[in-house]
Scaffold this motif. Sequence first.
Motif, PDB file in Angstrom:
ATOM      1  N   PRO A   1      10.894   4.137 -17.209  1.00 20.45           N
ATOM      2  CA  PRO A   1      12.087   3.295 -17.353  1.00 20.45           C
ATOM      3  C   PRO A   1      13.002   3.297 -16.135  1.00 20.45           C
ATOM      4  N   ASP A   2      13.056   4.413 -15.393  1.00 21.49           N
ATOM      5  CA  ASP A   2      13.912   4.446 -14.206  1.00 21.49           C
ATOM      6  C   ASP A   2      13.241   3.823 -12.987  1.00 21.49           C
ATOM      7  N   GLY A   3      12.006   3.360 -13.129  1.00 23.31           N
ATOM      8  CA  GLY A   3      11.306   2.699 -12.037  1.00 23.31           C
ATOM      9  C   GLY A   3      10.820   3.618 -10.943  1.00 23.31           C
ATOM     10  N   LYS A   4      10.801   4.929 -11.184  1.00 23.35           N
ATOM     11  CA  LYS A   4      10.475   5.874 -10.128  1.00 23.35           C
ATOM     12  C   LYS A   4       9.065   6.437 -10.203  1.00 23.35           C
ATOM     13  N   THR A   5       8.400   6.271 -11.317  1.00 19.56           N
ATOM     14  CA  THR A   5       7.079   6.870 -11.486  1.00 19.56           C
ATOM     15  C   THR A   5       6.108   5.855 -12.054  1.00 19.56           C
ATOM     16  N   MET A   6       4.894   5.862 -11.556  1.00 23.18           N
ATOM     17  CA  MET A   6       3.867   4.936 -12.000  1.00 23.18           C
ATOM     18  C   MET A   6       2.605   5.695 -12.386  1.00 23.18           C
ATOM     19  N   LEU A   7       2.053   5.357 -13.543  1.00 21.23           N
ATOM     20  CA  LEU A   7       0.690   5.737 -13.896  1.00 21.23           C
ATOM     21  C   LEU A   7      -0.172   4.514 -13.645  1.00 21.23           C
ATOM     22  N   ILE A   8      -1.308   4.688 -13.000  1.00 20.18           N
ATOM     23  CA  ILE A   8      -2.121   3.552 -12.589  1.00 20.18           C
ATOM     24  C   ILE A   8      -3.593   3.937 -12.624  1.00 20.18           C
ATOM     25  N   THR A   9      -4.459   2.945 -12.696  1.00 18.37           N
ATOM     26  CA  THR A   9      -5.897   3.149 -12.820  1.00 18.37           C
ATOM     27  C   THR A   9      -6.600   2.711 -11.539  1.00 18.37           C
ATOM     28  N   TYR A  10      -7.499   3.561 -11.072  1.00 17.32           N
ATOM     29  CA  TYR A  10      -8.356   3.205  -9.937  1.00 17.32           C
ATOM     30  C   TYR A  10      -9.794   3.619 -10.245  1.00 17.32           C
ATOM     31  N   ALA A  11     -10.728   2.789  -9.806  1.00 12.15           N
ATOM     32  CA  ALA A  11     -12.149   3.114  -9.955  1.00 12.15           C
ATOM     33  C   ALA A  11     -12.801   3.419  -8.614  1.00 12.15           C
ATOM     34  N   ASP A  12     -12.032   3.336  -7.538  1.00 17.63           N
ATOM     35  CA  ASP A  12     -12.635   3.377  -6.209  1.00 17.63           C
ATOM     36  C   ASP A  12     -11.909   4.315  -5.247  1.00 17.63           C
TER      37      ASP A  12
ATOM     38  N   ALA B   1       0.866  -1.178   0.000  1.00 17.66           N
ATOM     39  CA  ALA B   1       0.000   0.000   0.000  1.00 17.66           C
ATOM     40  C   ALA B   1       0.910   1.238   0.000  1.00 17.66           C
ATOM     41  N   PRO B   2       0.502   2.342  -0.617  1.00 19.60           N
ATOM     42  CA  PRO B   2      -0.839   2.621  -1.120  1.00 19.60           C
ATOM     43  C   PRO B   2      -1.088   2.238  -2.577  1.00 19.60           C
ATOM     44  N   ILE B   3      -0.117   1.558  -3.245  1.00 22.40           N
ATOM     45  CA  ILE B   3      -0.374   1.167  -4.628  1.00 22.40           C
ATOM     46  C   ILE B   3      -1.464   0.108  -4.666  1.00 22.40           C
ATOM     47  N   ASN B   4      -1.294  -0.976  -3.931  1.00 22.37           N
ATOM     48  CA  ASN B   4      -2.313  -2.015  -3.861  1.00 22.37           C
ATOM     49  C   ASN B   4      -3.217  -1.800  -2.656  1.00 22.37           C
ATOM     50  N   SER B   5      -4.423  -2.355  -2.764  1.00 21.79           N
ATOM     51  CA  SER B   5      -5.412  -2.235  -1.700  1.00 21.79           C
ATOM     52  C   SER B   5      -6.283  -3.481  -1.725  1.00 21.79           C
ATOM     53  N   VAL B   6      -7.326  -3.503  -0.898  1.00 16.26           N
ATOM     54  CA  VAL B   6      -8.225  -4.659  -0.877  1.00 16.26           C
ATOM     55  C   VAL B   6      -9.197  -4.632  -2.048  1.00 16.26           C
ATOM     56  N   LYS B   7      -9.123  -3.615  -2.879  1.00 16.15           N
ATOM     57  CA  LYS B   7     -10.038  -3.498  -4.010  1.00 16.15           C
ATOM     58  C   LYS B   7      -9.285  -3.769  -5.308  1.00 16.15           C
ATOM     59  N   GLY B   8      -9.629  -3.060  -6.391  1.00 20.05           N
ATOM     60  CA  GLY B   8      -9.036  -3.338  -7.689  1.00 20.05           C
ATOM     61  C   GLY B   8      -7.987  -2.313  -8.072  1.00 20.05           C
ATOM     62  N   ASP B   9      -6.761  -2.775  -8.345  1.00 21.41           N
ATOM     63  CA  ASP B   9      -5.642  -1.894  -8.656  1.00 21.41           C
ATOM     64  C   ASP B   9      -4.939  -2.456  -9.886  1.00 21.41           C
ATOM     65  N   ASP B  10      -5.018  -1.754 -11.015  1.00 22.76           N
ATOM     66  CA  ASP B  10      -4.446  -2.332 -12.236  1.00 22.76           C
ATOM     67  C   ASP B  10      -4.099  -1.219 -13.220  1.00 22.76           C
ATOM     68  N   GLY B  11      -3.841  -1.599 -14.470  1.00 28.65           N
ATOM     69  CA  GLY B  11      -3.526  -0.624 -15.507  1.00 28.65           C
ATOM     70  C   GLY B  11      -2.242   0.133 -15.257  1.00 28.65           C
ATOM     71  N   ALA B  12      -1.233  -0.509 -14.628  1.00 35.86           N
ATOM     72  CA  ALA B  12      -0.023   0.199 -14.232  1.00 35.86           C
ATOM     73  C   ALA B  12       0.986   0.301 -15.369  1.00 35.86           C
TER      74      ALA B  12
END
Length: 319
Positions: free
Chosen positions: A233-244, A218-229
């Motif tokens: 390239p440097d592993g420092k930034t993430m774009l991700i999708t949440y519906a909740d 957490a806070p990337i993953n949770s008990v709900k739906g976490d995807d679309g990541a």
Amino acid sequence: MKTIWLALMAGAALVATIPLWAAADPVRDAPSKPRLFLPEVLTPAGRITLTPGFSPDGRTMYFAQTECTPIWECPQRLKRIVRKDDGWSAPEPVPLPQDARVDYPSVTPDGRYLLFSWAATRPEYAGRDIYENFDLWRLDLTDPAATPQPLDGPDLNRIREGAIKKLRFVHNETAPILTVAGDLYFWSERLDGMGDRDVYRARPDGKGGFRRPELLPAPINSVKGDDGAWISPDGKTMLITYADRGGCGGSDLFMAQRKGEGWTNPVNLGCDINSPFDEYAATLIPGTRSIVFPSTRPFEGASEYDVALWIAELPVAKN
């Protein structure tokens, strides 16, 4: 918050080796509010174009595209377009030895491999009770005779069989992304995960494969739906999708920054980018501030089930 945006641009710069487009190019000069991305090339009637992956120089785009709607009744094939002096080429298929469903392609930072999620039949699974099992694969782009090979590592590709073979999206590995350091990110729905869908990281094993995947905390993953990541390239930034997690309605695009072994709280990209409809799985075009993402928002000529690619400029954070 401003440092998050700066980190994203630093990550993109790792793979930008040559100038991409002239200043007047409408792809480079993305709007602050989304518009259809290359509609004359990618949005023919009755087809759906999904999340793309770009070569490090930004001049080749790989993507999955269906041949009809609704998407669940259609073939979903791997295609590419190439940027030329007079514009983008027409979509052409990427030859694969099986006509199985393909999703979420990406190109490794060195440009050598195309990674993708593929529901191909695997001979080692012969005789097992399997249904449309998406695994993670790679294709060597430097070898015209190469065939796709499954990514190797303990518990990396789970088998979608038996009692769970048609249970939601369980045991489908999706959206492989490799960083410069060799870390593999993907998302999957696993019954022993944190939530409905989770983002995982598999570190390199030093022998061409990967170690056992780790759930991101957490806070990337949770008990709900976490995807679309998508990971820079440097592993420092993430774009991700949440519906909740609040926002503009439907599924929204968020961004988070790596902090030690953890991540900052994901920040909604705002209602100029997001809409009351579903936006998901954004990708940054190398060397630009342009993000490309699928959305269910309506457009002229769209049918009930259409999904199209949209482009927008990543907003600049205010102090």
